[in-house]
Write an enzyme that holds these catalytic residues in place. Structure first.
Site, short mmCIF file in Angstrom:
data_model
loop_
_atom_site.label_atom_id
_atom_site.label_comp_id
_atom_site.label_asym_id
_atom_site.label_seq_id
_atom_site.Cartn_x
_atom_site.Cartn_y
_atom_site.Cartn_z
CD GLU A 3 -1.44 -0.38 3.49
OE1 GLU A 3 -2.12 -1.84 4.20
OE2 GLU A 3 -1.67 0.34 4.34
CB CYS B 297 3.25 7.90 3.26
SG CYS B 297 3.76 6.11 4.30
CB CYS C 84 7.75 -4.60 8.57
SG CYS C 84 9.17 -4.07 9.76
CB CYS D 66 6.16 -1.65 16.36
SG CYS D 66 7.61 -1.39 15.86
CB CYS E 58 3.17 -1.41 13.47
SG CYS E 58 3.70 -1.30 11.82
CB CYS F 210 1.76 2.24 9.38
SG CYS F 210 2.96 1.18 9.27
N1 SAH Z 1 9.52 0.80 9.77
C1 SAH Z 1 9.73 2.57 10.04
C2 SAH Z 1 8.51 3.25 9.21
C3 SAH Z 1 7.50 2.42 9.77
S1 SAH Z 1 5.58 3.35 9.85
C4 SAH Z 1 9.65 2.90 11.49
O1 SAH Z 1 9.96 2.17 12.55
O2 SAH Z 1 10.22 4.07 11.80
C5 SAH Z 1 5.72 5.32 9.73
C6 SAH Z 1 6.01 5.69 12.36
O3 SAH Z 1 3.97 5.21 11.53
C7 SAH Z 1 6.65 4.59 12.70
O4 SAH Z 1 6.76 5.57 13.10
C8 SAH Z 1 5.71 3.87 13.58
O5 SAH Z 1 6.32 3.10 14.51
C9 SAH Z 1 4.72 4.69 13.48
N2 SAH Z 1 3.25 3.52 13.46
C10 SAH Z 1 2.86 2.42 12.77
N3 SAH Z 1 1.44 1.84 13.83
C11 SAH Z 1 1.59 2.80 14.13
C12 SAH Z 1 -0.29 3.08 14.78
N4 SAH Z 1 -1.37 2.04 14.29
N5 SAH Z 1 -0.61 3.82 15.63
C13 SAH Z 1 0.85 4.95 14.98
N6 SAH Z 1 2.01 5.35 14.15
C14 SAH Z 1 2.22 3.99 14.02
#
Ligand code: SAH
Length: 345
Positions: A93, A106, A113, A117, A120, A334
């Site tokens: 996406e 984006c 991944c 986390c 996420c 994300c």
């Molecule tokens: N792998 C990279 C890019 C990830 S996405 C990274 O970890 O930075 C970009 C941002 O969105 C990251 O800061 C991630 O932690 C955050 N993110 C992911 N899922 C989320 C959610 N459900 N709510 C808020 N932020 C989220």
């Protein structure tokens, strides 16, 4: 052996490739601008090349294509989400967002991944595979063609960890920046990472002044590791050291992303510790209210708590913004869209 992906090659590589098959180097330049400035996809359209060369290329190399599975248009703002089908039927996406300074895309850098986390959606089934440079480029080129407009900014904040797909990401950056291609300034590109420390040093040494954004989410290692398993491997102190090196080497201001979760990282002690650890950096905090996903049973703080958190940081002279939410009605966080789609089909 897998065929070479012609549209994943940089300008110099395309020149060398043409020379290696007995052609003139300028043919490489023609192919490069066909893909990257004219956004061509089909070798048949590459009419500047002699027919024989086109036929040879069709036999010996491949051109990676992505197809649109579905586009979702937000009714609350102009955000659009794109679900793409890759050649091996994987789904990724991308998101298009409108800001006063222009259009931002984006993009995803991996299918899934492996960082795990807890909050996420992208990581719930692990990493399926890395995207190739052309698969990253095609997300942008497809969207531009689809909307009939050029984009000005790129954020690597979709699914995947860009520094876990380092070589392809560097190649992507090199190609998208090339003046003979799409000519996007490095300053208009932001790479977001969960903090893979050795790669932060590598990135600093690449001599490409993109904005580095670190997903910090807590100033305490134990709290952070609960949310982000990568914290077991790389401690906050070492991430900050790496960031300082990045800042010194590239002269770019850093961004720290901070997803706010009620009762987890929105306390006064978090503010105090943030102040301590960010001392000596030229940085900016971007607060992201948690977008709840069903696998993570926590909430975002209330708006007033978020604003209080922001005020407390501002009092310490830390620059802080609250991320404006985009496309809330089309699950713009994300990896959520792909996951929703896969579980419904
Ligand atoms: N792998 C990279 C890019 C990830 S996405 C990274 O970890 O930075 C970009 C941002 O969105 C990251 O800061 C991630 O932690 C955050 N993110 C992911 N899922 C989320 C959610 N459900 N709510 C808020 N932020 C989220």
């Amino acid at each position: 052996m897998d065929k070479i992906e012609l549209n994943s090659l940089g300008l110099d590589e395309l020149r060398s490739y043409m020379v290696s098959i007995g052609e003139k180097a300028f043919r490489g330049e023609q192919v490069f601008s066909f893909f990257n400035s004219r956004m061509g996809l089909n070798l048949d359209e590459l009419q500047v090349l002699p027919l024989k060369l086109r036929e040879d290329l069709k036999e010996n190399v491949k051109v990676n294509e992505i197809r649109l599975l579905k586009r979702f248009d937000s009714k609350v703002d102009h955000t659009k989400k794109f679900l793409f089908l890759l050649e091996d039927n994987n789904i990724i996406e991308s998101v298009l967002m409108e800001y006063s300074h222009g259009l931002t895309v984006c993009i995803s850098t991996q299918v899934g991944c492996s960082m795990g986390c807890s909050f996420c959606a992208s990581t719930k089934e692990g990493r399926i595979r890395n995207l190739t440079p052309s698969e990253m480029l095609n997300q942008i080129y497809f969207i531009e063609k689809n909307i009939g407009k050029s984009i000005s900014n790129i954020v690597l904040m979709g699914s995947g960890e860009p520094l876990d797909n380092y070589d392809h990401t560097m190649k992507f950056l090199n190609i998208i920046h090339d003046t003979k291609g799409h000519n996007i300034s490095y300053r208009n590109i932001t790479l977001s990472t969960c903090g893979i420390v050795p790669r932060i040093y590598d990135l600093a040494k690449e001599n490409i002044p993109i904005t580095l954004s670190i997903s910090l989410h807590s100033p305490f290692d134990d709290v952070r590791t609960e949310m982000m398993p990568i914290g077991k491997k790389y401690k906050i102190k070492d991430i900050i050291e790496g960031c300082k090196f990045y800042e010194k080497t590239t002269n770019r201001r850093l961004t720290f992303e901070y997803t706010l979760i009620e009762g987890v990282n929105d306390r006064k002690e978090d503010v105090d510790e943030l102040r301590r650890i960010l001392k000596g950096t030229n940085s900016h905090i971007n607060l992201i209210p948690l977008n709840p996903i069903k696998e993570y049973k926590k909430d975002r703080p209330s708006l007033s708590s978020i604003e209080r958190f922001q005020k407390q940081l501002t009092k310490y002279n830390i620059q802080v913004t609250i991320r404006k939410e985009k496309g809330m009605d089309i699950s713009a966080s994300c990896g959520q869209l792909r996951r929703d789609y896969l579980s419904n089909e």
